[in-house]
Design a protein around this motif. Structure first.
Motif, PDB file in Angstrom:
ATOM      1  N   ALA A  95       6.674   3.752  -2.587  1.00 40.39           N
ATOM      2  CA  ALA A  95       7.997   3.236  -2.216  1.00 40.39           C
ATOM      3  C   ALA A  95       9.107   3.955  -2.980  1.00 40.39           C
ATOM      4  CB  ALA A  95       8.062   1.735  -2.484  1.00 40.39           C
ATOM      5  N   ARG A  96       8.869   4.244  -4.249  1.00 37.62           N
ATOM      6  CA  ARG A  96       9.905   4.919  -5.046  1.00 37.62           C
ATOM      7  C   ARG A  96      10.164   6.338  -4.542  1.00 37.62           C
ATOM      8  NH1 ARG A  96      14.533   5.180  -6.850  1.00 37.62           N
ATOM      9  NH2 ARG A  96      14.913   5.912  -8.977  1.00 37.62           N
ATOM     10  N   LEU A  97       9.105   7.055  -4.194  1.00 34.13           N
ATOM     11  CA  LEU A  97       9.284   8.392  -3.636  1.00 34.13           C
ATOM     12  C   LEU A  97      10.086   8.340  -2.339  1.00 34.13           C
ATOM     13  CD1 LEU A  97       5.763   9.836  -4.365  1.00 34.13           C
ATOM     14  CD2 LEU A  97       7.895  11.000  -4.957  1.00 34.13           C
ATOM     15  N   ILE A  98       9.775   7.356  -1.507  1.00 31.35           N
ATOM     16  CA  ILE A  98      10.503   7.212  -0.246  1.00 31.35           C
ATOM     17  C   ILE A  98      11.983   6.947  -0.510  1.00 31.35           C
ATOM     18  CG2 ILE A  98      10.765   5.773   1.818  1.00 31.35           C
ATOM     19  CD1 ILE A  98       7.694   5.355   1.709  1.00 31.35           C
ATOM     20  N   GLN A  99      12.279   6.080  -1.464  1.00 32.49           N
ATOM     21  CA  GLN A  99      13.675   5.798  -1.806  1.00 32.49           C
ATOM     22  C   GLN A  99      14.432   7.073  -2.174  1.00 32.49           C
ATOM     23  OE1 GLN A  99      13.385   2.908  -5.011  1.00 32.49           O
ATOM     24  NE2 GLN A  99      13.916   1.222  -3.621  1.00 32.49           N
ATOM     25  N   LEU A 100      13.763   7.956  -2.901  1.00 25.50           N
ATOM     26  CA  LEU A 100      14.433   9.156  -3.404  1.00 25.50           C
ATOM     27  C   LEU A 100      14.639  10.231  -2.350  1.00 25.50           C
ATOM     28  CD1 LEU A 100      12.623   9.406  -6.858  1.00 25.50           C
ATOM     29  CD2 LEU A 100      15.015   8.779  -6.474  1.00 25.50           C
ATOM     30  N   VAL A 101      13.758  10.308  -1.345  1.00 26.02           N
ATOM     31  CA  VAL A 101      13.910  11.360  -0.332  1.00 26.02           C
ATOM     32  C   VAL A 101      14.748  10.915   0.862  1.00 26.02           C
ATOM     33  CG1 VAL A 101      11.703  12.394  -0.992  1.00 26.02           C
ATOM     34  CG2 VAL A 101      11.779  10.830   0.953  1.00 26.02           C
ATOM     35  N   LEU A 102      14.871   9.613   1.068  1.00 26.24           N
ATOM     36  CA  LEU A 102      15.572   9.128   2.264  1.00 26.24           C
ATOM     37  C   LEU A 102      17.042   9.538   2.359  1.00 26.24           C
ATOM     38  CD1 LEU A 102      14.212   5.574   3.184  1.00 26.24           C
ATOM     39  CD2 LEU A 102      14.408   7.579   4.663  1.00 26.24           C
ATOM     40  N   PRO A 103      17.819   9.532   1.271  1.00 29.56           N
ATOM     41  CA  PRO A 103      19.226   9.925   1.425  1.00 29.56           C
ATOM     42  C   PRO A 103      19.396  11.305   2.051  1.00 29.56           C
ATOM     43  CG  PRO A 103      18.918   8.839  -0.678  1.00 29.56           C
ATOM     44  CD  PRO A 103      17.543   9.025  -0.097  1.00 29.56           C
ATOM     45  N   GLY A 104      18.589  12.272   1.611  1.00 32.10           N
ATOM     46  CA  GLY A 104      18.669  13.614   2.180  1.00 32.10           C
ATOM     47  C   GLY A 104      18.226  13.663   3.623  1.00 32.10           C
ATOM     48  N   MET A 105      17.181  12.915   3.939  1.00 33.57           N
ATOM     49  CA  MET A 105      16.712  12.867   5.327  1.00 33.57           C
ATOM     50  C   MET A 105      17.764  12.241   6.234  1.00 33.57           C
ATOM     51  SD  MET A 105      12.684  11.754   4.936  1.00 33.57           S
ATOM     52  CE  MET A 105      11.455  12.879   4.254  1.00 33.57           C
ATOM     53  N   ARG A 106      18.387  11.195   5.776  1.00 32.40           N
ATOM     54  CA  ARG A 106      19.434  10.536   6.580  1.00 32.40           C
ATOM     55  C   ARG A 106      20.599  11.487   6.827  1.00 32.40           C
ATOM     56  NH1 ARG A 106      22.202   7.303   4.370  1.00 32.40           N
ATOM     57  NH2 ARG A 106      21.385   6.951   2.270  1.00 32.40           N
ATOM     58  N   GLU A 107      20.961  12.216   5.794  1.00 33.20           N
ATOM     59  CA  GLU A 107      22.090  13.148   5.916  1.00 33.20           C
ATOM     60  C   GLU A 107      21.803  14.235   6.939  1.00 33.20           C
ATOM     61  OE1 GLU A 107      24.745  16.164   3.084  1.00 33.20           O
ATOM     62  OE2 GLU A 107      23.366  14.733   2.170  1.00 33.20           O
ATOM     63  N   LYS A 108      20.576  14.733   6.946  1.00 35.04           N
ATOM     64  CA  LYS A 108      20.192  15.791   7.890  1.00 35.04           C
ATOM     65  C   LYS A 108      19.798  15.244   9.259  1.00 35.04           C
ATOM     66  CE  LYS A 108      17.865  19.365   6.614  1.00 35.04           C
ATOM     67  NZ  LYS A 108      16.817  20.288   6.130  1.00 35.04           N
ATOM     68  N   LYS A 109      19.639  13.915   9.318  1.00 34.68           N
ATOM     69  CA  LYS A 109      19.151  13.268  10.541  1.00 34.68           C
ATOM     70  C   LYS A 109      17.810  13.841  10.972  1.00 34.68           C
ATOM     71  CE  LYS A 109      23.556  11.605  12.310  1.00 34.68           C
ATOM     72  NZ  LYS A 109      23.233  10.245  11.795  1.00 34.68           N
ATOM     73  N   TYR A 110      16.993  14.112   9.972  1.00 34.09           N
ATOM     74  CA  TYR A 110      15.629  14.589  10.215  1.00 34.09           C
ATOM     75  C   TYR A 110      14.767  14.241   9.007  1.00 34.09           C
ATOM     76  CZ  TYR A 110      11.493  17.432  10.860  1.00 34.09           C
ATOM     77  OH  TYR A 110      10.187  17.828  11.001  1.00 34.09           O
ATOM     78  N   GLY A 111      13.571  13.754   9.285  1.00 32.93           N
ATOM     79  CA  GLY A 111      12.623  13.511   8.205  1.00 32.93           C
ATOM     80  C   GLY A 111      11.321  12.954   8.736  1.00 32.93           C
ATOM     81  N   LYS A 112      10.253  13.253   8.020  1.00 37.63           N
ATOM     82  CA  LYS A 112       8.928  12.715   8.350  1.00 37.63           C
ATOM     83  C   LYS A 112       8.354  12.116   7.064  1.00 37.63           C
ATOM     84  CE  LYS A 112       9.000  14.721  12.495  1.00 37.63           C
ATOM     85  NZ  LYS A 112       8.971  14.026  13.788  1.00 37.63           N
ATOM     86  N   ILE A 113       8.027  10.844   7.122  1.00 36.59           N
ATOM     87  CA  ILE A 113       7.387  10.175   5.993  1.00 36.59           C
ATOM     88  C   ILE A 113       5.988   9.792   6.440  1.00 36.59           C
ATOM     89  CG2 ILE A 113       7.403   8.155   4.481  1.00 36.59           C
ATOM     90  CD1 ILE A 113      10.483   8.166   4.795  1.00 36.59           C
ATOM     91  N   VAL A 114       4.988  10.393   5.789  1.00 38.56           N
ATOM     92  CA  VAL A 114       3.595  10.160   6.148  1.00 38.56           C
ATOM     93  C   VAL A 114       2.943   9.366   5.024  1.00 38.56           C
ATOM     94  CG1 VAL A 114       1.381  11.220   6.729  1.00 38.56           C
ATOM     95  CG2 VAL A 114       3.522  12.329   7.438  1.00 38.56           C
ATOM     96  N   ASN A 115       2.507   8.167   5.344  1.00 39.22           N
ATOM     97  CA  ASN A 115       1.840   7.312   4.360  1.00 39.22           C
ATOM     98  C   ASN A 115       0.342   7.261   4.661  1.00 39.22           C
ATOM     99  OD1 ASN A 115       4.265   6.667   3.075  1.00 39.22           O
ATOM    100  ND2 ASN A 115       4.641   4.922   4.416  1.00 39.22           N
ATOM    101  N   ILE A 116      -0.449   7.675   3.668  1.00 40.08           N
ATOM    102  CA  ILE A 116      -1.895   7.647   3.836  1.00 40.08           C
ATOM    103  C   ILE A 116      -2.384   6.244   3.509  1.00 40.08           C
ATOM    104  CG2 ILE A 116      -4.098   8.682   3.242  1.00 40.08           C
ATOM    105  CD1 ILE A 116      -2.094  10.648   4.490  1.00 40.08           C
ATOM    106  N   SER A 117      -2.775   5.537   4.537  1.00 42.50           N
ATOM    107  CA  SER A 117      -3.358   4.212   4.366  1.00 42.50           C
ATOM    108  C   SER A 117      -4.869   4.390   4.360  1.00 42.50           C
ATOM    109  CB  SER A 117      -2.892   3.270   5.486  1.00 42.50           C
ATOM    110  OG  SER A 117      -3.489   2.013   5.381  1.00 42.50           O
ATOM    111  N   SER A 118      -5.567   3.661   5.174  1.00 35.80           N
ATOM    112  CA  SER A 118      -7.024   3.710   5.207  1.00 35.80           C
ATOM    113  C   SER A 118      -7.497   2.746   6.283  1.00 35.80           C
ATOM    114  CB  SER A 118      -7.586   3.280   3.846  1.00 35.80           C
ATOM    115  OG  SER A 118      -8.972   3.053   3.895  1.00 35.80           O
ATOM    116  N   VAL A 119      -8.734   2.931   6.732  1.00 36.47           N
ATOM    117  CA  VAL A 119      -9.361   1.859   7.499  1.00 36.47           C
ATOM    118  C   VAL A 119      -9.322   0.587   6.652  1.00 36.47           C
ATOM    119  CG1 VAL A 119     -11.561   1.042   8.435  1.00 36.47           C
ATOM    120  CG2 VAL A 119     -10.823   3.375   8.877  1.00 36.47           C
TER     121      VAL A 119
END
Length: 270
Positions: free
Chosen positions: A109-133
């Motif tokens: 969650a903390r990593l996502i918080q830090l990268v989102l401002p830049g992604m929002r500004e560019k109006k582009y971003g991919k956040i891939v969360n590795i979950s699991s079965v």
């Protein structure tokens, strides 16, 4: 324009395979992990290793700042860092449980918080969360691991509908059996915690099951290719499933009642 990818957990397993595969496909890749010495070979692929202790906020901030300073953006974040620590809930110290949640949930969650401002500004971003079965199916002896992965599923669902308005996609990957040192470490950890308690017999049965699964596990490159497929899809699916027994297990979980699924599951642990 070349997209910049930050992959956590890049010292082994899915994270390492994904970092290498994405670099081979022309992306600018930063591989982050606590064990910086395990990532030196990544330089051969043009990958920039970064030391990252995901439970240290200073380290997380420094990691993202380095990528932003050098490239100006984190276009794609792949949250692959994780811990699989096992043992009966009664036996696991709460301090160990908190550490697992810090790594598998709050660090993500903390990593996502830090990268989102830049992604929002560019109006582009991919956040891939590795979950699991294990984000859909809970096995005995894995209560805290499954709690963290169930939480990643919920976090991703909420986040997806918050950020889609800014051109940011949130993608969940649900691997099944995949070759990884985490499985061996987790099984050893389980026996350390519960092997000599009243749960010892069950722990031994589950350890045997894990050993059998490990023999049939897929190579991490299978999951790396799945991640790339999601990233490059014009309209990515919310979830991608791969790895040994992943699809059958999730299908069975969906169609059986809780009690029938429990009965089927426990019949495999004798």
């Amino acid at each position: 324009m070349t997209k910049t990818v930050l992959v956590t957990g890049a010292s082994s397993g899915i994270g390492q395979a994904t970092a290498i595969y994405m670099a081979q496909k022309g992306y600018k890749v930063y591989g982050a992990a606590r064990r910086i010495e395990k990532m030196q070979e990544l330089k051969e692929y043009g990958i920039q290793p970064i030391a990252l202790d995901i439970i240290s906020d200073d380290s997380v901030v420094a990691c993202v700042d380095k990528v932003l300073d050098e490239t100006g953006s984190v276009d794609i974040l792949i949250n692959s860092a994780g811990l699989g620590s096992y043992g009966a809930l009664e036996d696991v110290p709460i301090a160990e449980a908190k550490k697992q949640l810090e790594i598998n949930l709050f660090g993500v969650a903390r990593l996502i918080q830090l990268v989102l401002p830049g992604m929002r500004e560019k109006k582009y971003g991919k956040i891939v969360n590795i979950s699991s079965v294990g984000g859909k199916v809970g096995l005995p002896m894995g209560s805290w691991y499954h709690a963290s992965k169930f939480a990643i599923e919920g976090l991703s669902d909420s986040l997806r509908n918050e950020v889609r308005q800014f051109g940011v996609d949130v993608i969940v990957i649900e691997p099944g059996g995949t070759k990884s040192e985490m499985t061996t470490i987790g099984a050893d950890d389980m026996m350390r915690v519960s092997g000599n308690t009243v749960y010892g017999k069950l722990a031994a049965a589950i350890g045997k099951m894990y050993s059998s699964m490990e023999k049939n596990a897929v190579d991490p490159i299978v999951i790396a290719k799945l991640i790339k497929k999601g990233i490059e899809a014009k309209h990515p699916r919310t979830r991608y499933i791969g790895g040994t027994m992943a699809k059958p297990m999730l299908f069975i979980r969906k169609v059986l009642s809780d009690k029938l699924f429990d009965k089927m599951l426990m019949s495999q642990m004798k």
